[in-house]
Enzyme design. Structure first.
Site, mmCIF file in Angstrom:
data_model
loop_
_atom_site.group_PDB
_atom_site.id
_atom_site.type_symbol
_atom_site.label_atom_id
_atom_site.label_comp_id
_atom_site.label_asym_id
_atom_site.label_seq_id
_atom_site.Cartn_x
_atom_site.Cartn_y
_atom_site.Cartn_z
ATOM 1 N N ASP A 329 0.812 -1.144 -0.085
ATOM 2 C CA ASP A 329 0.172 0.079 0.087
ATOM 3 C C ASP A 329 0.778 1.216 -0.101
ATOM 4 O O ASP A 329 1.825 1.194 0.760
ATOM 5 C CB ASP A 329 -0.730 0.081 1.320
ATOM 6 C CG ASP A 329 -2.222 -0.501 0.992
ATOM 7 O OD1 ASP A 329 -2.611 -0.634 -0.101
ATOM 8 O OD2 ASP A 329 -2.911 -1.002 2.004
ATOM 9 N N ASP A 588 -5.082 -2.929 5.235
ATOM 10 C CA ASP A 588 -5.375 -2.283 6.513
ATOM 11 C C ASP A 588 -6.868 -2.483 6.980
ATOM 12 O O ASP A 588 -7.312 -2.124 7.743
ATOM 13 C CB ASP A 588 -4.741 -0.858 6.938
ATOM 14 C CG ASP A 588 -5.340 0.094 5.676
ATOM 15 O OD1 ASP A 588 -6.008 -0.401 4.857
ATOM 16 O OD2 ASP A 588 -4.852 1.381 6.073
ATOM 17 N N ASP A 592 -9.652 -5.117 2.351
ATOM 18 C CA ASP A 592 -8.392 -5.752 2.057
ATOM 19 C C ASP A 592 -8.436 -7.473 2.205
ATOM 20 O O ASP A 592 -7.485 -8.040 1.947
ATOM 21 C CB ASP A 592 -7.268 -5.094 2.673
ATOM 22 C CG ASP A 592 -6.920 -3.799 2.070
ATOM 23 O OD1 ASP A 592 -7.487 -3.359 0.812
ATOM 24 O OD2 ASP A 592 -6.525 -2.790 2.943
#
EC number: 7.1.2.1
Length: 948
Positions: A329, A588, A592
């Site tokens: 990310d 997070d 996801d």
């Protein structure tokens, strides 16, 4: 009214009765419980967690003796007591007791170490225990979910795993994923008054609820009682089984050969044959292997936790060691996730509105407590955070969710008028305001300009609510303005990406931002700008320009992906896995979770939601990419220790089985099974220290290569077996040692030969660990102090036994210090070729040896066709010179890289140098000036030359 005991016994149906009755039955209010009430109720209902099955310590201890390797040792013990009692000799009690001692010692070490590892893991997992926001003593606080009792008021928000069965109070409907409980694939909408179940995940919304059941009394708790967990056989267990089977098969082959030769051919006595078979059984089984490997992983897991990476699944360590692609990310991992707004760049689209007012509207549409990064940045831009709610009364707040991608506040101003403000993704706000084409084009062009400078965009809108109700749609929305958000890269991200590249880990950026922002961030971090919008690769409207190239190849070669939706993350992982990559994925949020589950290593970053943590294999407690790369290095070191030991274990099996088999069959020399037991006990004691050995992590991703383990083990073990056979021949059939070193001859004394062979086998067997633990020369890579001390103590004991022992039952007599010195010298001399064999096997298995021999024809030289072209060119030059001709330009004299593998390696090295060069440029004055100019949007010509 019922008592709390009735509630516990479930005589009252709290799921169906009206919510007000729930409060009456539970003897609580909307103000929650007091701390004292909570403590009293936990005595009645118990902690809010499932009961753990209590395991008998004795059964656990005995369980370490119940595996295929232990079964072989137990079979040897039965042979020693039941079969070894012929030829007028009593049963072999010494070997029986010795084998039982070896099993007990091994089980004791396993039991203690696993207990310690279990306690350490429990302490670590306690840090990952689910947390919840609970109202106690009239105040909201974050507590462990285990303290919840019926009657508690809890807050549920996006990404939370619901901590207990509860009834929803007033608020907006909640969307809940109950797939873990009911198998329903789509989220279910839950309205105020309805029940939500423990273990389900909040997908959208925010609401308060009253707890009605906890622990084993929940829907999830009851289901867990009915279902036994299935034990999946992991990859690590399969590897362990394969190595164990190889060792058992090797022993079986040796035993079959011995039985065939000793009884029908040599007509040996029954008892002598049994004793020889016992030697192979006892010495060949790597009884300590499960213990050593599990202890190594447990200690490694603890070390990882100290670096900020908690492993939820122990075998994730081996996958981390083999990871070659990391999808990271951008926000919070590559960047700081500390957003700032440049007020000068704020764009206003409403007449009569100032830039400061746009910021105020954005702050009003933010939470003042329990904030995310964007909320904190908006409120932080105000002179006083209290301004966000000054002079207004909050009616309703719409929290962010992945579908609407915006937040909104309905409020009443000082005059009693109702208003609504909203902030969020520009596309959503434009749609909300039903913006004209001209306005949309203008907004999108500004967004693109922001993106070119690496800035994200946040849109703000407002509306009047004349109906004065929170449910009313209100007047048309008005698009107010656009804010630029800057999320600076972490100071260590660029260096960490360079380190990752050098370690063979390709970092791919995953961002929901625009492509231009992703490219600009990639440029600053030196990770490349070959990025694609994920919708162009995986969406319904794929880019026609990319249609000719396979999607898997584009994903494999990309440096990153922009505009990524959660479902795209899953597809990216899947496509990379189809290309045989070991993929790590960071995440997070609740969305996801599928990608984290799909990835070989799911990594929940610091401050991840409960849902993301639940789906991951590793949970980070520190932010940033550097902690992941440190974890990769540590995992490779742990994996290296395990691999070193498995090669050692296979080698020892081969050297014991075939060394003693040859001595027994060629010279009919019966080695003592008891002395093999002594070797095994001393070896196991020493080898336990390998879990804390100092090792060099592999410079590239590593994995279990069984071909390499078996080939190396067979060659090294075979060489050692031959050296033992040669030593026995020289001591038994020649006077070489007596003539050369002046020691007395022991050729006709079988008891002293026993002592000599015992010491030689003990030294060289244990010294082998120094060869298998090192990548280069074993005497160059310093071992850990514990391993070295353990080796020296074990060999001092072995030497003292060989020098002084006089045990008739073991058929051994002391050989004196002279012979001990000779054996140590012989062992040292025969030790050095082990490293050479190790290098040769590695070279042969790499494929380069066969390639150079048959295709490139460059074996033992770097010249193609063994230098044929160069020799022909030299001959041609000599002939032309002899005839007075000008020498022709020699073509193709120099060696070529004829191998695709070598070309790809060269390309990879060139790419690496280019990335490092790009990174270095960022730290020059020129790179810095260009970056600042681009960030600030200055319209100047940057000078083309700088003098530093």
């Amino acid at each position: 009214m019922s008592s709390l005991e009735d509630i516990k016994n479930e005589t009252v149906d709290l799921e169906k009765i009206p919510i007000e009755e729930v409060f009456q039955q539970l003897k609580c209010s909307r103000e929650g419980l007091t701390t004292q009430e909570g403590e009293d109720r936990i005595q009645i209902f118990g902690p809010n967690k499932l009961e753990e099955k209590k395991e008998s310590k004795l059964l656990k201890f005995l369980g370490f003796m119940w595996n295929p390797l232990s079964w072989v040792m137990e079979m040897a013990a039965i042979m020693a007591i039941a079969l070894a009692n012929g030829d007028g000799r009593p049963p072999d009690w010494q070997d029986f007791v010795g084998i039982i001692c070896l099993l007990v010692i091994n089980s004791t070490i396993s039991f203690i170490e696993e207990n310690n590892a279990g306690n350490a893991a429990a302490a670590l997992m306690a840090g990952l225990a689910p947390k919840t926001k609970v109202l106690r003593d009239g105040k909201w606080s974050e507590q462990e979910a285990a303290i919840l009792v019926p009657g508690d008021i809890v807050s549920i928000k996006l990404g939370d795993i619901i901590p207990a069965d509860a009834r929803l109070l007033e608020g907006d409907p909640l969307k809940v994923d109950q797939s873990a409980l009911t198998g329903e694939s789509l989220p279910v909408t839950k309205h105020p008054g309805q029940e939500v179940f423990s273990g389900s995940t909040c997908k959208q919304g925010e609401i308060e609820a009253v707890v009605i059941a906890t622990g084993v009394h929940t829907f999830f708790g009851k289901a867990a009682h009915l279902v036994d967990s299935t034990n999946q056989v992991g990859h690590f267990q399969k590897v362990l089984t394969a190595i164990g089977n190889f060792c058992i098969c090797s022993i079986a082959i040796g035993m079959v050969i011995e039985i065939i030769v000793m009884y029908p051919i040599q007509r040996r006595k029954y008892r002598d044959g049994i004793d020889n078979l016992l030697v192979l059984l006892i010495g060949g089984i790597p009884i300590a292997m499960p213990t050593v490997l599990s202890v190594t992983m447990a200690i490694g897991s603890h070390r990882l936790s100290q670096q900020g990476a908690i492993t939820k699944r122990m075998t994730a360590i081996e996958e981390m060691a083999g990871m070659d692609v990391l999808c990271s990310d951008k926000t919070g991992t590559l960047t700081l996730n500390k957003l700032s707004v440049d007020k000068n760049l704020v764009e206003v689209f409403c007449k009569g509105v100032e830039k400061d007012q746009v910021l105020l509207f954005a702050a009003m549409a933010s939470r003042v407590e329990n904030q995310d990064a964007i909320d904190a940045a908006m409120v932080g831009m105000l002179a006083d955070p209290k301004e966000a709610r000054a002079g207004i009364r909050e009616v309703h707040f719409l929290p962010f969710n992945p579908v609407d991608k915006r937040t909104a506040l309905t409020y009443i101003d000082g005059s009693g008028n109702w208003h609504r403000v909203s902030k969020g993704a520009p596309e959503q706000i434009l749609e909300l305001a039903k913006a004209s084409n001209d306005l949309s084009k203008k907004v999108l062009s500004i967004i693109d300009k922001y993106a070119e400078r690496g800035l994200r965009s946040l849109a703000v809108a407002r509306q009047v609510v004349p109906e004065k109700t929170k449910e009313s749609p209100g007047a048309p929305w008005e698009f107010v303005g656009l804010l630029p958000l800057f999320d600076p890269p972490r100071h260590d991200s660029a260096e960490t990406i360079r380190r990752a590249l050098n370690l063979g880990v390709n970092v791919k950026m995953i961002t929901g931002d625009q492509l231009a922002i992703g490219k600009e961030t990639g440029r600053r971090l030196g990770m490349g700008t070959n990025m694609y919008p994920s919708s162009a690769l995986l969406g319904t409207h794929k880019d026609a320009n990319l249609a000719s190239i396979p999607v898997e190849e584009l994903i494999e070669k990309a440096d990153g992906f922009a505009g990524v939706f959660p479902e795209h993350k899953y597809e990216i992982v899947k496509k990379l896995q189809e290309r045989k990559h070991i993929v790590g994925m960071t995440g997070d949020g609740v969305n996801d979770a599928p990608a984290l589950k799909k990835a070989d290593i799911g990594i929940a970053v610091a401050d991840a939601t409960d849902a993301a943590r639940g789906a991951s294999d590793i949970v980070l407690t520190e932010p940033g990419l550097s902690v992941i790369i440190s974890a990769v290095l540590t995992s490779r070191a742990i994996f290296q220790r395990m691999k070193n030991y498995t090669i050692y274990a296979v080698s020892i099996t081969i050297r014991i089985v075939f060394g003693f088999m040859l001595i027994a069959l060629i010279w009919e020399f019966d080695f003592s099974a008891f002395m093999v037991l002594i070797i095994a006990i001393l070896n196991d004691g020493t080898i336990m220290t390998i879990s804390k050995d100092r090792v060099k992590p592999s410079p590239t991703p590593d994995s279990w290569k069984l071909k390499e383990i078996f080939a190396t083990g067979v060659v090294l073990g075979g060489y050692q077996a031959i050296m033992t056979v040669i030593f026995f021949w020289a001591a038994h059939k020649t006077d070489f040692f007596s003539d050369t070193f002046g020691v007395r001859s022991i050729r006709d004394n079988n008891h002293e030969l026993m002592g000599a062979v015992y010491l030689q086998v003990s030294i060289i067997s244990q010294a082998l660990i120094f060869v298998t633990r090192s990548r280069s020369w074993s005497f160059v890579e310093r071992p850990g102090a514990l391993l070295m001390i353990a080796f020296l103590i074990a060999q001092l004991i072995a030497t003292l036994i060989a020098v002084y022992a006089n045990w008739e039952f073991a058929k051994i007599r002391g050989i004196g210090w002279g012979w001990a010195g000779v054996i140590w010298l012989y062992s040292i001399v025969t030790y050095f070729p082990l490293d050479v064999f190790k290098f040769a096997i590695r070279y042969i298995l790499s494929g380069k040896a066969w390639l150079n021999l048959f295709e490139n024809k460059t074996a033992f030289t770097m010249k193609k066709d063994y230098g044929k072209e160069e020799r022909e060119a030299q001959w041609a030059l000599a002939q032309r010179t002899l005839h007075g001709l000008q020498p022709k330009e020699a073509v193709n004299i120099f060696p070529e890289k004829g191998s695709y593998r070598e070309l790809s390696e060269i390309a990879e090295q060139a790419k690496r140098r280019a990335e490092i060069a790009r990174l270095r440029e960022l730290h020059t004055l020129k790179g810095h000036v260009e970056s600042v100019v681009k960030l600030k949007g200055l319209d100047i010509e940057t000078p083309s030359h700088y003098t530093v």
